[in-house]
Design a protein around this motif. Structure first.
Motif, PDB file in Angstrom:
ATOM      1  N   LEU A 115      -7.962  -2.817  -4.796  1.00 50.94           N
ATOM      2  CA  LEU A 115      -6.477  -3.366  -4.922  1.00 50.94           C
ATOM      3  C   LEU A 115      -6.511  -4.422  -3.586  1.00 50.94           C
ATOM      4  N   MET A 116      -6.031  -5.261  -3.685  1.00 53.97           N
ATOM      5  CA  MET A 116      -5.526  -7.142  -2.987  1.00 53.97           C
ATOM      6  C   MET A 116      -3.762  -6.167  -2.218  1.00 53.97           C
ATOM      7  N   ARG A 117      -3.614  -7.387  -1.267  1.00 54.29           N
ATOM      8  CA  ARG A 117      -2.249  -7.053  -1.045  1.00 54.29           C
ATOM      9  C   ARG A 117      -0.755  -6.984  -1.351  1.00 54.29           C
ATOM     10  N   GLN A 118      -1.677  -8.477  -2.193  1.00 51.26           N
ATOM     11  CA  GLN A 118      -0.397  -8.908  -3.174  1.00 51.26           C
ATOM     12  C   GLN A 118      -0.210  -8.114  -4.201  1.00 51.26           C
ATOM     13  N   MET A 119      -0.777  -7.320  -4.836  1.00 57.02           N
ATOM     14  CA  MET A 119      -0.951  -6.335  -6.239  1.00 57.02           C
ATOM     15  C   MET A 119      -0.559  -5.710  -5.643  1.00 57.02           C
ATOM     16  N   ILE A 120      -0.363  -4.642  -4.573  1.00 60.92           N
ATOM     17  CA  ILE A 120       0.329  -3.319  -3.734  1.00 60.92           C
ATOM     18  C   ILE A 120       1.830  -3.805  -4.005  1.00 60.92           C
ATOM     19  N   GLU A 121       2.078  -4.702  -3.553  1.00 56.60           N
ATOM     20  CA  GLU A 121       3.383  -5.303  -2.942  1.00 56.60           C
ATOM     21  C   GLU A 121       3.900  -5.634  -4.309  1.00 56.60           C
ATOM     22  N   ASP A 122       3.471  -6.014  -5.116  1.00 53.43           N
ATOM     23  CA  ASP A 122       4.122  -6.391  -6.672  1.00 53.43           C
ATOM     24  C   ASP A 122       4.299  -4.729  -7.393  1.00 53.43           C
ATOM     25  N   ALA A 123       3.452  -4.074  -7.143  1.00 53.67           N
ATOM     26  CA  ALA A 123       3.618  -2.552  -7.329  1.00 53.67           C
ATOM     27  C   ALA A 123       4.718  -2.570  -6.880  1.00 53.67           C
ATOM     28  N   ILE A 124       4.959  -2.104  -5.573  1.00 58.52           N
ATOM     29  CA  ILE A 124       6.127  -2.239  -5.180  1.00 58.52           C
ATOM     30  C   ILE A 124       7.279  -2.286  -5.527  1.00 58.52           C
ATOM     31  N   ALA A 125       7.322  -2.789  -5.523  1.00 55.03           N
ATOM     32  CA  ALA A 125       8.413  -4.458  -6.266  1.00 55.03           C
ATOM     33  C   ALA A 125       8.803  -4.377  -7.442  1.00 55.03           C
ATOM     34  N   SER A 126       8.219  -3.722  -8.154  1.00 58.10           N
ATOM     35  CA  SER A 126       8.733  -2.578  -9.292  1.00 58.10           C
ATOM     36  C   SER A 126       9.174  -1.839 -10.501  1.00 58.10           C
ATOM     37  N   GLU A 127       9.279  -1.183  -9.052  1.00 55.78           N
ATOM     38  CA  GLU A 127      10.029   0.109  -8.903  1.00 55.78           C
ATOM     39  C   GLU A 127      10.626   0.511  -8.175  1.00 55.78           C
ATOM     40  N   PRO A 128      11.621   0.481  -8.351  1.00 54.08           N
ATOM     41  CA  PRO A 128      12.897   1.394  -7.356  1.00 54.08           C
ATOM     42  C   PRO A 128      12.260   2.275  -6.060  1.00 54.08           C
ATOM     43  N   PHE A 129      11.725   3.274  -7.189  1.00 55.04           N
ATOM     44  CA  PHE A 129      11.470   4.364  -6.163  1.00 55.04           C
ATOM     45  C   PHE A 129      10.393   4.157  -5.298  1.00 55.04           C
ATOM     46  N   LEU A 130       9.496   3.143  -5.614  1.00 51.32           N
ATOM     47  CA  LEU A 130       8.549   2.816  -4.238  1.00 51.32           C
ATOM     48  C   LEU A 130       9.009   1.723  -3.350  1.00 51.32           C
ATOM     49  N   ALA A 131      10.217   1.553  -2.838  1.00 55.47           N
ATOM     50  CA  ALA A 131      10.586   0.333  -2.197  1.00 55.47           C
ATOM     51  C   ALA A 131      10.216   0.585  -0.330  1.00 55.47           C
ATOM     52  N   THR A 132      10.543   2.337  -0.649  1.00 56.29           N
ATOM     53  CA  THR A 132       9.669   2.503   1.195  1.00 56.29           C
ATOM     54  C   THR A 132       8.240   2.699   0.975  1.00 56.29           C
ATOM     55  N   SER A 133       6.957   2.223  -0.245  1.00 55.08           N
ATOM     56  CA  SER A 133       6.045   2.644   0.240  1.00 55.08           C
ATOM     57  C   SER A 133       5.683   1.616   1.340  1.00 55.08           C
ATOM     58  N   ASN A 134       4.720   2.176   1.580  1.00 52.97           N
ATOM     59  CA  ASN A 134       3.827   1.317   3.122  1.00 52.97           C
ATOM     60  C   ASN A 134       2.639   1.229   2.835  1.00 52.97           C
ATOM     61  N   LEU A 135       2.281   1.290   1.537  1.00 50.66           N
ATOM     62  CA  LEU A 135       0.475   0.877   1.683  1.00 50.66           C
ATOM     63  C   LEU A 135       0.259   0.307   1.557  1.00 50.66           C
ATOM     64  N   ALA A 136       0.531  -0.960   1.509  1.00 48.59           N
ATOM     65  CA  ALA A 136       0.773  -2.743   1.938  1.00 48.59           C
ATOM     66  C   ALA A 136      -0.206  -3.160   2.847  1.00 48.59           C
ATOM     67  N   ASP A 137       0.558  -2.250   3.742  1.00 45.85           N
ATOM     68  CA  ASP A 137      -0.633  -2.553   5.682  1.00 45.85           C
ATOM     69  C   ASP A 137      -1.774  -1.096   5.935  1.00 45.85           C
ATOM     70  N   ALA A 138      -1.989  -0.700   4.708  1.00 49.59           N
ATOM     71  CA  ALA A 138      -3.147   0.185   5.540  1.00 49.59           C
ATOM     72  C   ALA A 138      -4.219  -0.150   5.466  1.00 49.59           C
ATOM     73  N   VAL A 139      -4.852   0.202   6.416  1.00 46.41           N
ATOM     74  CA  VAL A 139      -6.480  -0.463   7.174  1.00 46.41           C
ATOM     75  C   VAL A 139      -7.317  -1.113   5.747  1.00 46.41           C
ATOM     76  N   GLU A 140      -6.997   0.787   5.486  1.00 47.43           N
ATOM     77  CA  GLU A 140      -8.414   0.932   4.200  1.00 47.43           C
ATOM     78  C   GLU A 140      -7.771  -0.009   2.616  1.00 47.43           C
ATOM     79  N   GLN A 141      -8.594  -0.514   2.144  1.00 51.24           N
ATOM     80  CA  GLN A 141      -8.193  -0.813   0.968  1.00 51.24           C
ATOM     81  C   GLN A 141      -8.852   0.005   0.099  1.00 51.24           C
ATOM     82  N   ILE A 142      -7.967  -0.115  -1.457  1.00 46.82           N
ATOM     83  CA  ILE A 142      -8.429   0.970  -2.732  1.00 46.82           C
ATOM     84  C   ILE A 142      -9.097   0.327  -3.087  1.00 46.82           C
ATOM     85  N   LYS A 143     -10.497   0.791  -3.837  1.00 46.80           N
ATOM     86  CA  LYS A 143     -11.565   0.590  -4.220  1.00 46.80           C
ATOM     87  C   LYS A 143     -11.675   1.665  -5.565  1.00 46.80           C
TER      88      LYS A 143
END
Length: 427
Positions: A115-143
């Protein structure tokens, strides 16, 4: 580290990947993030279901201990989790729609398993309930990796879905998701002296050019030997002395690369400020510097150029602290009828919109009010403010604390003392 919305963010991002995959073979297909059941589906569909969450075996205890012997929190506890997903495919069996969607899904996840940073940011932008998610800033990437389930394991898994007929399915595991506690640990004051004569740790690295150490101090220390106590972080207006080996060449530059922002600063070192083993620079504290720099963590690299050949040294980390210039209101600060205090702090350099700013006072960590533009003025609302007398405050920008002390040269020798202008009294 991520907040509690990390799991939902991963599920949403995976659903987007699967949706793109299945629509490439069946344009009308879609993804449902619910559990398999007996409800008939009229069109090609994929049911994406998070059926199990388990501790990550490698990182489950990496943050221990999180508390000191007296029970005080010294670092935020972090939960390391693996997410197991079941993907069930539904469609017209006569045209093998489930198999078409399965093939496209396996193809895309195998091609892009991280999961690249842009993928996570697109997911956050697609759902209002994820607006405060900070997963895109995580050091560990999801595989994502496919899970090999035997017929018995697959049968047991489907048996938990009451009266749900089996559908063509595949399982994937997402690892690792790190969820950080919201508790604020006690932040210790900076160390003013490290070891005998403040020598610290001596590093020997190779090959050339090599940076061994970085000394941070006041500008008047550039010609002092021996040097006095070093600052823990650099600020605008302070001096840097970079010690190393093979630092000589026709052109010497020092490159500062911010680890979070797209910010690179390169400084050319004049001939009279460099030698084979030492480079000396003084960071300006003027208008261009206020907007050209940003607090946070940097990597420092020396670039040595001789003719057309340019060699790059090893990298050393450097923390860049914000400077507290003014605190409003002046002492003593009176709490309002609700016991709250509003404090405005002017600092430098400017704080970028994507940077996190917090105020440390007593045992409290207070986030700054939103700043939609780059600004040098931050506002903090301290609810139920503690009653303190001459308490040191620190401004934390992207994890780097301001320096709550100053250099005192009288009486000699020069030494570091805590700055009275960075103390507040709240009544």
């Amino acid at each position: 580290m991520s907040n509690a919305l990390a799991i939902a963010t991963v599920t949403t991002a995976l659903a987007q990947i699967v949706r793109t995959a299945v629509q490439s073979v069946l344009p009308g297909a879609d993804v449902l993030t619910d559990r398999p059941d007996s409800t008939p589906l009229g069109q090609p569909r994929v049911r994406l279901y998070l059926y199990q969450v388990t501790p990550n075996s490698s990182l489950r205890n990496h943050d221990l201990p999180a508390r000191s012997a007296d029970g005080r929190l010294v670092k935020r506890p972090t939960a390391a989790l693996d997410l197991s997903y079941l993907l069930a495919f539904y469609g017209n069996e006569n045209t093998l729609e489930p198999q078409q969607m399965l093939g496209a899904t396996v193809r895309d996840i195998h091609a892009k398993p991280v999961l690249m940073r842009q993928m996570i940011e697109d997911a956050i932008a697609s759902e209002p309930f994820l607006a405060t998610s900070n997963l895109a800033d995580a050091v560990e990437q999801i595989k994502f990796t496919p899970l090999t389930l035997s017929l018995e394991e697959l049968s047991k898994l489907w048996s938990v879905f009451f009266q749900a007929p089996y559908a063509l399915s595949v399982a994937y595991q997402g690892t690792v998701v790190l969820i950080e506690s919201e508790e604020s640990p006690h932040s210790p004051l900076p160390v003013l002296r490290r070891g005998e004569e403040d020598r610290g740790v001596q590093l020997l690295l190779g090959p050339f050019p090599i940076i061994d150490s970085i000394h941070i101090g006041a500008p008047e220390e550039l010609g002092l030997h021996p040097r006095i106590t070093a600052y823990p972080s650099v600020q605008l207006g302070t001096a840097l002395i970079i010690a190393g080996r093979n630092l000589v060449g026709e052109q010497i530059q020092i490159q500062f690369n911010h680890t979070r922002l797209a910010l690179i600063r390169t400084i050319l070192i004049p001939a009279n400020d460099r030698s084979d083993s030492e480079l000396r620079i003084m960071l300006a504290d003027d208008g261009p510097a206020q907007t050209g720099w940003a607090a946070g963590l940097y990597t420092v690299t020396v670039l040595v150029k001789n003719g057309d050949v340019e060699r790059m040294s090893n990298q050393l980390p450097l923390s860049f602290a914000s400077k507290v210039n003014n605190i409003v209101p002046a002492n003593p600060i009176m709490r309002d009828a609700n016991g709250d205090v509003t404090m405005t702090i002017t600092c430098g350099p400017v704080v970028r919109t994507s940077q996190r700013a917090a105020l440390l006072i007593a045992d409290r960590e207070i986030d700054a009010e939103p700043h939609p533009i780059d600004t040098a003025t931050l506002q903090f609302i301290i609810e139920d403010a503690p009653v303190v007398n001459d308490a040191l405050i620190r401004l934390r920008i992207d994890g780097v604390d301001s320096l709550p002390f100053r250099r005192q040269g009288v009486p000699p020798p020069p030494r570091l003392v805590f700055d009275n202008n960075q103390k507040v009294t709240i009544l």
